[in-house]
Design a protein around this motif. Structure first.
Motif, PDB file in Angstrom:
ATOM      1  N   SER A 176       6.087 -42.337 -43.051  1.00 58.44           N
ATOM      2  CA  SER A 176       5.824 -43.383 -42.183  1.00 58.44           C
ATOM      3  C   SER A 176       6.242 -43.146 -40.696  1.00 58.44           C
ATOM      4  CB  SER A 176       6.430 -44.767 -42.553  1.00 58.44           C
ATOM      5  OG  SER A 176       7.759 -44.872 -42.222  1.00 58.44           O
ATOM      6  N   LYS A 177       5.890 -43.798 -39.953  1.00 55.31           N
ATOM      7  CA  LYS A 177       6.312 -43.386 -38.452  1.00 55.31           C
ATOM      8  C   LYS A 177       7.817 -43.813 -38.231  1.00 55.31           C
ATOM      9  CE  LYS A 177       5.122 -45.300 -33.537  1.00 55.31           C
ATOM     10  NZ  LYS A 177       4.497 -46.140 -32.781  1.00 55.31           N
ATOM     11  N   SER A 178       8.213 -44.936 -38.830  1.00 53.80           N
ATOM     12  CA  SER A 178       9.730 -45.074 -38.606  1.00 53.80           C
ATOM     13  C   SER A 178      10.487 -44.234 -39.442  1.00 53.80           C
ATOM     14  CB  SER A 178      10.025 -46.511 -39.204  1.00 53.80           C
ATOM     15  OG  SER A 178       9.728 -46.601 -40.361  1.00 53.80           O
ATOM     16  N   GLU A 179      10.069 -43.715 -40.390  1.00 56.83           N
ATOM     17  CA  GLU A 179      10.714 -42.756 -41.090  1.00 56.83           C
ATOM     18  C   GLU A 179      10.883 -41.184 -40.521  1.00 56.83           C
ATOM     19  OE1 GLU A 179      10.228 -43.383 -45.888  1.00 56.83           O
ATOM     20  OE2 GLU A 179       8.386 -43.286 -45.026  1.00 56.83           O
ATOM     21  N   ALA A 180       9.576 -40.993 -39.917  1.00 51.95           N
ATOM     22  CA  ALA A 180       9.577 -39.702 -39.226  1.00 51.95           C
ATOM     23  C   ALA A 180      10.626 -39.725 -37.935  1.00 51.95           C
ATOM     24  CB  ALA A 180       8.232 -39.359 -38.433  1.00 51.95           C
ATOM     25  N   TYR A 183      14.115 -39.358 -39.207  1.00 56.63           N
ATOM     26  CA  TYR A 183      14.411 -37.726 -39.650  1.00 56.63           C
ATOM     27  C   TYR A 183      14.821 -37.002 -38.421  1.00 56.63           C
ATOM     28  CZ  TYR A 183      13.547 -33.151 -41.624  1.00 56.63           C
ATOM     29  OH  TYR A 183      13.729 -31.970 -41.972  1.00 56.63           O
ATOM     30  N   ILE A 184      13.589 -37.090 -37.235  1.00 57.55           N
ATOM     31  CA  ILE A 184      13.814 -36.603 -35.919  1.00 57.55           C
ATOM     32  C   ILE A 184      15.184 -36.673 -35.262  1.00 57.55           C
ATOM     33  CG2 ILE A 184      13.017 -36.452 -33.727  1.00 57.55           C
ATOM     34  CD1 ILE A 184      10.328 -36.887 -34.921  1.00 57.55           C
ATOM     35  N   ALA A 185      15.523 -38.069 -35.199  1.00 56.89           N
ATOM     36  CA  ALA A 185      16.942 -38.376 -34.856  1.00 56.89           C
ATOM     37  C   ALA A 185      18.111 -37.528 -35.421  1.00 56.89           C
ATOM     38  CB  ALA A 185      17.041 -40.025 -34.710  1.00 56.89           C
ATOM     39  N   ASN A 186      17.777 -37.733 -36.705  1.00 53.64           N
ATOM     40  CA  ASN A 186      18.965 -37.166 -37.334  1.00 53.64           C
ATOM     41  C   ASN A 186      19.107 -35.682 -37.496  1.00 53.64           C
ATOM     42  OD1 ASN A 186      19.794 -39.786 -38.812  1.00 53.64           O
ATOM     43  ND2 ASN A 186      18.656 -39.229 -40.676  1.00 53.64           N
ATOM     44  N   LEU A 187      17.889 -35.027 -37.243  1.00 56.14           N
ATOM     45  CA  LEU A 187      17.947 -33.703 -37.115  1.00 56.14           C
ATOM     46  C   LEU A 187      18.668 -33.247 -35.980  1.00 56.14           C
ATOM     47  CD1 LEU A 187      16.958 -31.135 -38.591  1.00 56.14           C
ATOM     48  CD2 LEU A 187      14.861 -31.195 -37.380  1.00 56.14           C
ATOM     49  N   ALA A 228      17.791 -39.194 -26.315  1.00 57.78           N
ATOM     50  CA  ALA A 228      17.498 -40.326 -25.537  1.00 57.78           C
ATOM     51  C   ALA A 228      16.046 -40.778 -25.692  1.00 57.78           C
ATOM     52  CB  ALA A 228      18.100 -40.196 -24.127  1.00 57.78           C
ATOM     53  N   ARG A 229      15.027 -39.843 -25.592  1.00 52.61           N
ATOM     54  CA  ARG A 229      13.641 -40.221 -25.584  1.00 52.61           C
ATOM     55  C   ARG A 229      13.371 -40.780 -26.966  1.00 52.61           C
ATOM     56  NH1 ARG A 229       9.409 -35.470 -24.727  1.00 52.61           N
ATOM     57  NH2 ARG A 229      10.115 -35.492 -22.513  1.00 52.61           N
ATOM     58  N   VAL A 230      13.965 -40.129 -27.947  1.00 52.43           N
ATOM     59  CA  VAL A 230      13.667 -40.651 -29.231  1.00 52.43           C
ATOM     60  C   VAL A 230      14.263 -41.968 -29.612  1.00 52.43           C
ATOM     61  CG1 VAL A 230      13.980 -40.253 -31.773  1.00 52.43           C
ATOM     62  CG2 VAL A 230      13.281 -38.387 -30.249  1.00 52.43           C
ATOM     63  N   ALA A 231      15.468 -42.323 -28.785  1.00 54.34           N
ATOM     64  CA  ALA A 231      15.818 -43.588 -28.830  1.00 54.34           C
ATOM     65  C   ALA A 231      15.127 -44.642 -28.445  1.00 54.34           C
ATOM     66  CB  ALA A 231      17.396 -43.441 -28.417  1.00 54.34           C
ATOM     67  N   VAL A 232      14.610 -44.570 -27.346  1.00 58.03           N
ATOM     68  CA  VAL A 232      13.901 -45.468 -26.485  1.00 58.03           C
ATOM     69  C   VAL A 232      12.417 -45.482 -27.355  1.00 58.03           C
ATOM     70  CG1 VAL A 232      14.893 -45.363 -24.033  1.00 58.03           C
ATOM     71  CG2 VAL A 232      12.852 -43.993 -24.623  1.00 58.03           C
ATOM     72  N   TYR A 233      12.060 -44.497 -27.953  1.00 65.86           N
ATOM     73  CA  TYR A 233      10.805 -44.629 -28.831  1.00 65.86           C
ATOM     74  C   TYR A 233      11.097 -45.492 -29.962  1.00 65.86           C
ATOM     75  CZ  TYR A 233       8.325 -40.962 -26.161  1.00 65.86           C
ATOM     76  OH  TYR A 233       7.689 -40.400 -25.070  1.00 65.86           O
ATOM     77  N   ARG A 234      12.311 -45.446 -30.414  1.00 68.73           N
ATOM     78  CA  ARG A 234      12.756 -46.485 -31.613  1.00 68.73           C
ATOM     79  C   ARG A 234      13.234 -47.704 -31.138  1.00 68.73           C
ATOM     80  NH1 ARG A 234      17.134 -43.271 -34.601  1.00 68.73           N
ATOM     81  NH2 ARG A 234      16.651 -44.889 -36.246  1.00 68.73           N
ATOM     82  N   ALA A 240      20.056 -45.012 -27.049  1.00 67.21           N
ATOM     83  CA  ALA A 240      19.744 -44.234 -25.873  1.00 67.21           C
ATOM     84  C   ALA A 240      20.642 -43.959 -24.700  1.00 67.21           C
ATOM     85  CB  ALA A 240      18.391 -44.970 -25.218  1.00 67.21           C
ATOM     86  N   LEU A 241      21.630 -44.902 -24.419  1.00 69.94           N
ATOM     87  CA  LEU A 241      22.546 -44.868 -23.531  1.00 69.94           C
ATOM     88  C   LEU A 241      23.707 -43.806 -23.979  1.00 69.94           C
ATOM     89  CD1 LEU A 241      22.918 -48.349 -22.098  1.00 69.94           C
ATOM     90  CD2 LEU A 241      21.773 -46.454 -21.237  1.00 69.94           C
ATOM     91  N   THR A 242      24.011 -43.906 -25.309  1.00 68.60           N
ATOM     92  CA  THR A 242      24.741 -43.038 -25.786  1.00 68.60           C
ATOM     93  C   THR A 242      24.525 -41.691 -25.690  1.00 68.60           C
ATOM     94  OG1 THR A 242      25.657 -44.634 -27.331  1.00 68.60           O
ATOM     95  CG2 THR A 242      26.148 -42.374 -27.871  1.00 68.60           C
TER      96      THR A 242
END
Length: 454
Positions: A176-180, A183-187, A228-234, A240-242
């Motif tokens: 799913s989108k949320s799972e993806a 995964y991207i954030a963890n990587l 940070a980009r991935v964080a705002v998308y999520r 994102a600030l961190t």
């Protein structure tokens, strides 16, 4: 599950740095040298090939998302699909087996495949590399895998994507989108940890597109910018600030973003895709001469008509303007515009991967969502002032500030692949202009036909 995801080794034998790369002994059989026991030179070839491959079909990706986002019209006299399929003309729909769907999709996974060859090669090499140097390769490869997956997810959206693709003979499922996103954030976090333990210098070279981001510490800043980009998308606003605190937006290098960072950063700063006119290298696919005829990128007229008075970015006569007035207005297939897109001004102009201006706007967005109005407005003013506009004087409710933030993203990041994604994540695709009766604004691209997902 049937699957035919075509990911295979195509190491880019291009002159990325202006020097001829060492020839691979057997580029079609990576298990011989590149995976089992590669030399440092062969690892360099993989790194260079990965960077080169990131550019493949990049023009198709940008054109596709810009068209749907109504940033510009991409007209080709030889291919009606730009103004047909991508704009939903009449009964047209997006094709799951044509260039704008399959090209960007498979090229991104091809780069990912090469990144896994690099990771395997680093694990298996007997070359005299320290543990820190090996971590440098790992941090680089994982960051690039995450970035490539993000580009695929941008297009596929709610369809989800495959993230477990290390073994091409045993691909993982479409998640799913949320799972993806997770995964991207963890990587990216894994890669950041590798880069933190990679010493002060890489054991490999990158192109001049990564000038200023070509050491483990500075590449990690790039990694945190992507995070940070991935964080705002999520919608992970605190995250994102961190992430920004570890990015290249932290000019003062004290681990915290302050107003002085925002005001002193070069808004153009950031890693870029490198192009050159050198023999064997690739030209910028987004460059077209002004007043071109058969191939056109004409700015959507609303980019000018919607602009705030005095905005240099929408002024065709200002050097900072991102458009130019055509000698003869573009008109074809029921579409028209008097303006050419003029963001990439030569055939060797670089294409940003991520810029400081986006990071300032991410900082603004996260603070808007967290209710930190003063910090948000300060960040918006940095972007406004750079465009020749005065400080923001509008309302300061969250809704009003979101409107202003999205407007600044529209003009600051014009033709850089963001508008469609921004409007989609805020549920505003219905606010994009419809230029012909019956046209559509798509929410996602179809999974390629050859995926055969059951």
């Amino acid at each position: 599950m049937k699957r035919t995801l075509y990911i295979f080794l195509v190491v880019g034998m291009l002159m990325i740095t202006g020097c001829q790369l060492d020839q691979l002994k057997d580029p079609n059989n990576p298990t011989v040298d590149l995976v089992n026991n590669p030399t440092v030179a062969e690892l360099q070839n993989l790194v260079s090939g990965i960077e080169a491959g990131m550019r493949n079909r990049l023009g198709t990706y940008y054109d596709a998302v810009a068209l749907i986002g109504r940033e510009y019209y991409r007209y080709s006299a030889s291919d009606p699909r730009f103004t047909g399929d991508l704009l939903g003309k009449g009964s047209s729909t997006l094709d799951n087996n044509t260039f704008y769907t399959t090209g960007p999709y498979y090229e991104r996974y091809r780069v990912i495949r090469n990144c896994y060859y690099l990771l395997d090669g680093v694990d298996n090499t007997t070359a005299p590399l320290t543990d820190a140097q090996k971590n440098g390769y790992r941090g680089f490869a994982k960051t690039i895998i995450a970035y490539q997956l993000l580009l695929v997810l941008n297009m596929q959206n709610e369809n989800g994507i495959r993230v477990d693709v290390k073994d091409p003979d045993n691909l993982g499922p479409v998640v799913s989108k949320s799972e993806a996103f997770q995964y991207i954030a963890n990587l990216l976090d894994e890669a950041a940890n590798d880069l933190s333990n990679a010493g002060s210098e890489f054991a490999f070279d990158l192109s001049t597109g990564f000038d200023g981001f070509d050491t483990p510490p500075t590449f990690r800043q790039f990694n945190r910018a992507l995070a940070a980009r991935v964080a705002v998308y999520r919608e992970d606003w605190t995250g994102a600030l961190t992430a920004l605190n570890g990015s290249f937006l932290d000019v003062n290098n004290n681990g915290t973003i302050e107003l002085s960072d925002l005001q002193s950063i070069d808004l153009q700063k950031g890693p870029k895709h490198f192009f050159s006119t050198a023999g064997g290298d690739e030209l910028n696919p987004l460059y077209l001469p002004l007043n071109n005829g058969g191939e056109v990128r004409a700015a959507h007229p609303s980019f000018v008509t919607d602009a705030e008075t005095g905005d240099k970015r929408a002024d065709p006569n200002d050097d900072a303007g991102k458009i130019r007035t055509r000698a003869e207005a573009f008109s074809a297939d029921g579409l028209s515009s008097p303006y050419d897109t003029w963001v990439y001004r030569s055939n060797d102009a670089p294409i940003p991967i991520i810029r400081a201006e986006e990071l300032v706007l991410i900082y603004a967005e996260a603070n808007i969502q967290l209710g930190n109005t003063t910090d948000a407005v300060n960040a918006l003013n940095v972007v406004r002032n750079a465009a020749g506009l005065g400080n923001y004087a509008g309302g300061t409710t969250q809704s009003e500030l979101i409107d202003e933030m999205l407007n600044q993203r529209r003009y600051a990041l014009f033709a850089e692949g963001h508008r469609w994604i921004d409007m989609r994540r805020y549920g505003r695709l219905n606010q994009l202009p419809i230029d012909r009766p019956g046209d559509d604004v798509w929410e996602s691209f179809p999974l390629p036909a050859n995926e055969n997902v059951n």
